[in-house]
Design a protein around this motif. Structure first.
Motif, mmCIF file in Angstrom:
data_model
loop_
_atom_site.group_PDB
_atom_site.id
_atom_site.type_symbol
_atom_site.label_atom_id
_atom_site.label_comp_id
_atom_site.label_asym_id
_atom_site.label_seq_id
_atom_site.Cartn_x
_atom_site.Cartn_y
_atom_site.Cartn_z
ATOM 1 N N MET A 1 0.858 -1.126 -0.041
ATOM 2 C CA MET A 1 -0.106 -0.067 0.041
ATOM 3 C C MET A 1 0.894 1.282 0.148
ATOM 4 S SD MET A 1 -3.049 1.275 2.742
ATOM 5 C CE MET A 1 -3.967 -0.329 2.304
ATOM 6 N N ASP A 2 0.738 1.946 -1.206
ATOM 7 C CA ASP A 2 1.436 3.530 -1.233
ATOM 8 C C ASP A 2 0.839 4.588 -0.302
ATOM 9 O OD1 ASP A 2 3.071 5.438 -1.903
ATOM 10 O OD2 ASP A 2 2.663 5.358 -4.091
ATOM 11 N N VAL A 3 1.375 4.805 0.638
ATOM 12 C CA VAL A 3 0.579 5.867 1.471
ATOM 13 C C VAL A 3 1.439 7.059 1.787
ATOM 14 C CG1 VAL A 3 -0.840 6.324 3.710
ATOM 15 C CG2 VAL A 3 -1.072 4.014 2.591
ATOM 16 N N ARG A 4 0.867 8.212 1.530
ATOM 17 C CA ARG A 4 1.626 9.239 1.657
ATOM 18 C C ARG A 4 1.037 10.246 2.698
ATOM 19 N NH1 ARG A 4 3.072 10.527 -4.761
ATOM 20 N NH2 ARG A 4 3.619 7.982 -5.287
ATOM 21 N N VAL A 5 1.810 10.685 3.644
ATOM 22 C CA VAL A 5 0.927 11.534 4.662
ATOM 23 C C VAL A 5 1.198 12.898 4.575
ATOM 24 C CG1 VAL A 5 0.596 11.620 7.398
ATOM 25 C CG2 VAL A 5 0.828 9.417 6.245
ATOM 26 N N TYR A 6 0.207 13.871 4.574
ATOM 27 C CA TYR A 6 0.558 15.114 4.393
ATOM 28 C C TYR A 6 -0.131 15.940 5.702
ATOM 29 C CZ TYR A 6 1.311 14.027 -0.380
ATOM 30 O OH TYR A 6 1.855 13.614 -1.343
ATOM 31 N N ARG A 7 0.467 17.046 6.029
ATOM 32 C CA ARG A 7 -0.316 18.136 7.028
ATOM 33 C C ARG A 7 -1.274 18.898 5.898
ATOM 34 N NH1 ARG A 7 2.862 19.252 11.601
ATOM 35 N NH2 ARG A 7 4.832 18.051 11.834
ATOM 36 N N PRO A 8 -2.153 19.540 6.595
ATOM 37 C CA PRO A 8 -3.197 20.265 5.841
ATOM 38 C C PRO A 8 -2.585 21.096 4.710
ATOM 39 C CG PRO A 8 -4.167 19.949 8.054
ATOM 40 C CD PRO A 8 -2.427 19.321 8.172
ATOM 41 N N GLY A 9 -1.795 21.943 5.190
ATOM 42 C CA GLY A 9 -1.342 23.038 4.211
ATOM 43 C C GLY A 9 -0.247 22.406 3.312
ATOM 44 N N GLU A 10 0.033 21.204 3.320
ATOM 45 C CA GLU A 10 1.046 20.571 2.219
ATOM 46 C C GLU A 10 0.215 19.967 1.170
ATOM 47 O OE1 GLU A 10 4.311 19.412 5.333
ATOM 48 O OE2 GLU A 10 2.958 17.829 4.644
ATOM 49 N N LEU A 11 -1.435 19.778 1.510
ATOM 50 C CA LEU A 11 -1.878 19.138 0.353
ATOM 51 C C LEU A 11 -2.071 19.884 -1.000
ATOM 52 C CD1 LEU A 11 -3.778 16.284 0.258
ATOM 53 C CD2 LEU A 11 -5.800 17.748 0.879
ATOM 54 N N SER A 12 -1.756 19.231 -1.899
ATOM 55 C CA SER A 12 -1.731 20.057 -3.552
ATOM 56 C C SER A 12 -3.196 20.343 -3.798
ATOM 57 C CB SER A 12 -0.937 19.192 -4.327
ATOM 58 O OG SER A 12 -1.760 18.054 -4.790
ATOM 59 N N ALA A 13 -3.266 21.392 -4.681
ATOM 60 C CA ALA A 13 -4.497 21.624 -5.394
ATOM 61 C C ALA A 13 -5.102 20.533 -6.072
ATOM 62 C CB ALA A 13 -4.353 22.932 -6.292
ATOM 63 N N ALA A 14 -4.158 19.764 -6.735
ATOM 64 C CA ALA A 14 -4.373 18.574 -7.729
ATOM 65 C C ALA A 14 -5.245 17.575 -6.700
ATOM 66 C CB ALA A 14 -3.246 17.915 -8.251
ATOM 67 N N ASP A 15 -4.555 17.353 -5.615
ATOM 68 C CA ASP A 15 -5.200 16.268 -4.434
ATOM 69 C C ASP A 15 -6.658 16.740 -4.203
ATOM 70 O OD1 ASP A 15 -3.639 13.815 -4.183
ATOM 71 O OD2 ASP A 15 -2.223 15.088 -3.134
ATOM 72 N N ARG A 16 -6.593 18.045 -3.815
ATOM 73 C CA ARG A 16 -8.066 18.749 -3.425
ATOM 74 C C ARG A 16 -8.999 18.448 -4.527
ATOM 75 N NH1 ARG A 16 -7.752 24.310 -0.484
ATOM 76 N NH2 ARG A 16 -9.922 23.967 -0.566
ATOM 77 N N ALA A 17 -8.528 18.594 -5.825
ATOM 78 C CA ALA A 17 -9.468 18.298 -6.897
ATOM 79 C C ALA A 17 -9.752 16.782 -7.182
ATOM 80 C CB ALA A 17 -8.832 18.903 -8.191
ATOM 81 N N ALA A 18 -8.910 16.119 -6.911
ATOM 82 C CA ALA A 18 -8.985 14.761 -7.088
ATOM 83 C C ALA A 18 -9.978 14.057 -5.931
ATOM 84 C CB ALA A 18 -7.943 13.869 -7.224
ATOM 85 N N TRP A 19 -10.037 14.617 -4.727
ATOM 86 C CA TRP A 19 -10.625 14.408 -3.651
ATOM 87 C C TRP A 19 -12.173 14.751 -4.017
ATOM 88 C CZ3 TRP A 19 -8.654 15.584 1.864
ATOM 89 C CH2 TRP A 19 -9.476 15.061 2.888
ATOM 90 N N THR A 20 -12.393 16.090 -4.308
ATOM 91 C CA THR A 20 -13.696 16.370 -4.654
ATOM 92 C C THR A 20 -14.192 15.659 -5.742
ATOM 93 O OG1 THR A 20 -13.070 18.626 -3.828
ATOM 94 C CG2 THR A 20 -14.887 18.649 -5.479
ATOM 95 N N ALA A 21 -13.614 15.364 -6.723
ATOM 96 C CA ALA A 21 -14.191 14.559 -7.806
ATOM 97 C C ALA A 21 -14.722 13.274 -7.524
ATOM 98 C CB ALA A 21 -12.969 14.400 -9.016
ATOM 99 N N MET A 22 -14.064 12.563 -6.590
ATOM 100 C CA MET A 22 -14.369 11.322 -5.807
ATOM 101 C C MET A 22 -15.750 11.435 -5.068
ATOM 102 S SD MET A 22 -11.117 9.644 -4.547
ATOM 103 C CE MET A 22 -9.536 9.239 -5.384
#
Length: 365
Positions: A1-22
């Motif tokens: 399992m490829d898991v990458r852990v971020y602090r809130p401020g480190e989350l990229s705009a691309a990840d936010r967009a992918a999360w919202t799309a899901m």
């Protein structure tokens, strides 16, 4: 399992967009509850602004994000759902067909355990560790407000007639009734929080708005606007005076009901019930599929609901001494609370005592 852990401020705009799309596509894959606003990146990021230890695990498959798992972590590795205590929906947002090993996920996140109390249904790897499952009533408006009202009339004719009559009486006695679905005046939010604090004290409950972080969180979410997330303050006015209000969170298809309250001076008109019917009408016109009233047995929820979904509580644990100790402390408290809430012969006298204490506390304040 490829898991990458971020602090809130480190989350990229691309990840936010992918999360919202899901979330936006969840209803197309038979998991509509994943679109709940408490599972949105905006909620996790807002909690991260007012609470320490918020982290977001991004799980990748074939180089692409497959799931997002927000959580809070203590220095000792105790994990909790983001916003535990005020969050009404928790879990892992994922793409269709994604499966995971819960303990492997915890290990990748550095957690001894993860505690939840409103786990969204359909998360089998977490549900396997649930200690209980509870109903969360909803108001379906996907077929339009008139269809909802017709079902309400069929299920609860006396309640429906009485509530609509009280709205008319409120207009006659107090002045013209006006409803604002998305009120942007911060003073209206302050009024709601003051009402809610007074209600908590009056009924002997813990005042959530006495906790600074909760006040800051609600205020921050009130000012949060993105596509499709928003904090929605709905207010019922009579002759220009607010008589009931509600603050909740919305995504494209779900309005999560959160903090409702009303002016006790207008209690005989049931302004909170009138407000919820107006909310249902406006939500239906806005394309909302359903209003989630949240876990908890309340008479007004039983009157307004069209059906129930399920949420669970419990712990996912690894073999770790910290997990054993935390669960040993928390389990008896949870079990006692749920026993009292589920048995009228225990709840009713406990509720009377709390209200009596609340009256004493209100007189002293």
């Amino acid at each position: 399992m490829d898991v990458r852990v971020y602090r809130p401020g480190e989350l990229s705009a691309a990840d936010r967009a992918a999360w919202t799309a899901m979330q936006a596509k969840a209803h197309l894959h038979g998991t509509p509850e994943l679109a709940n606003p408490f599972l949105s990146p905006e909620f996790a990021l807002a909690v991260g602004r007012v609470r320490r230890g918020v982290r977001i695990a991004v799980v990748h498959e074939d180089g692409e994000p497959a799931a997002y798992f927000p959580y809070q972590r203590s220095a000792t590795g105790v994990g909790r759902a983001v916003g535990l205590g005020v969050s009404d929906c928790q879990g892992l947002v994922h793409r269709p067909g994604f499966t995971w090993d819960s303990r492997e996920l915890l290990r990748a996140c550095g957690l001894a355990l993860w505690e939840f109390d409103h786990l969204v249904q359909g998360q089998q790897p977490f549900e396997a560790s649930a200690s209980g499952t509870f109903p969360s009533p909803v108001m379906d408006v996907d077929q339009g407000y008139e269809a909802y009202l017709s079902q309400l009339r069929a299920d609860s004719p006396k309640f429906t007639r009485s509530t609509l009559a009280k709205e008319r009486r409120l207009g006659r006695d107090a002045g013209a009734v006006r409803y604002v679905h998305d009120e942007r005046d911060p003073e209206a939010l302050n009024t709601l929080m003051a009402w809610k604090s007074a209600q908590y004290r009056r009924t002997g409950r813990s005042d959530r708005f006495a906790h600074e972080w909760i006040t800051r969180l609600v205020t921050r979410l009130f000012h949060t606007r993105s596509e499709p997330f928003a904090g929605i303050l709905s207010v019922l006015y009579a002759d220009g005076r607010p008589v009931a209000a509600h603050f909740g969170l919305r995504t494209e298809r779900i309005l999560a009901c959160w903090f409702p309250a009303y002016d006790p001076a207008f209690a005989k008109y049931s302004p909170g019930l009138v407000l919820h019917l107006r909310m249902a009408e406006a939500a239906a016109a806005d394309g909302i599929a359903y209003l989630d009233l949240g876990r908890g047995q309340k008479e007004y929820k039983d009157s307004l609901k069209t059906r129930e979904i399920a949420v669970s509580e419990g712990w996912v644990t690894r073999r770790h001494p910290m997990a054993v100790g935390h669960r040993a402390r928390r389990a008896p408290v949870r079990a006692l609370r749920n026993t009292v809430l589920s048995r009228p012969e225990l709840f009713e006298p406990a509720d009377r005592i709390l209200k009596r204490m609340g009256k004493i506390r209100s007189r002293q304040s």
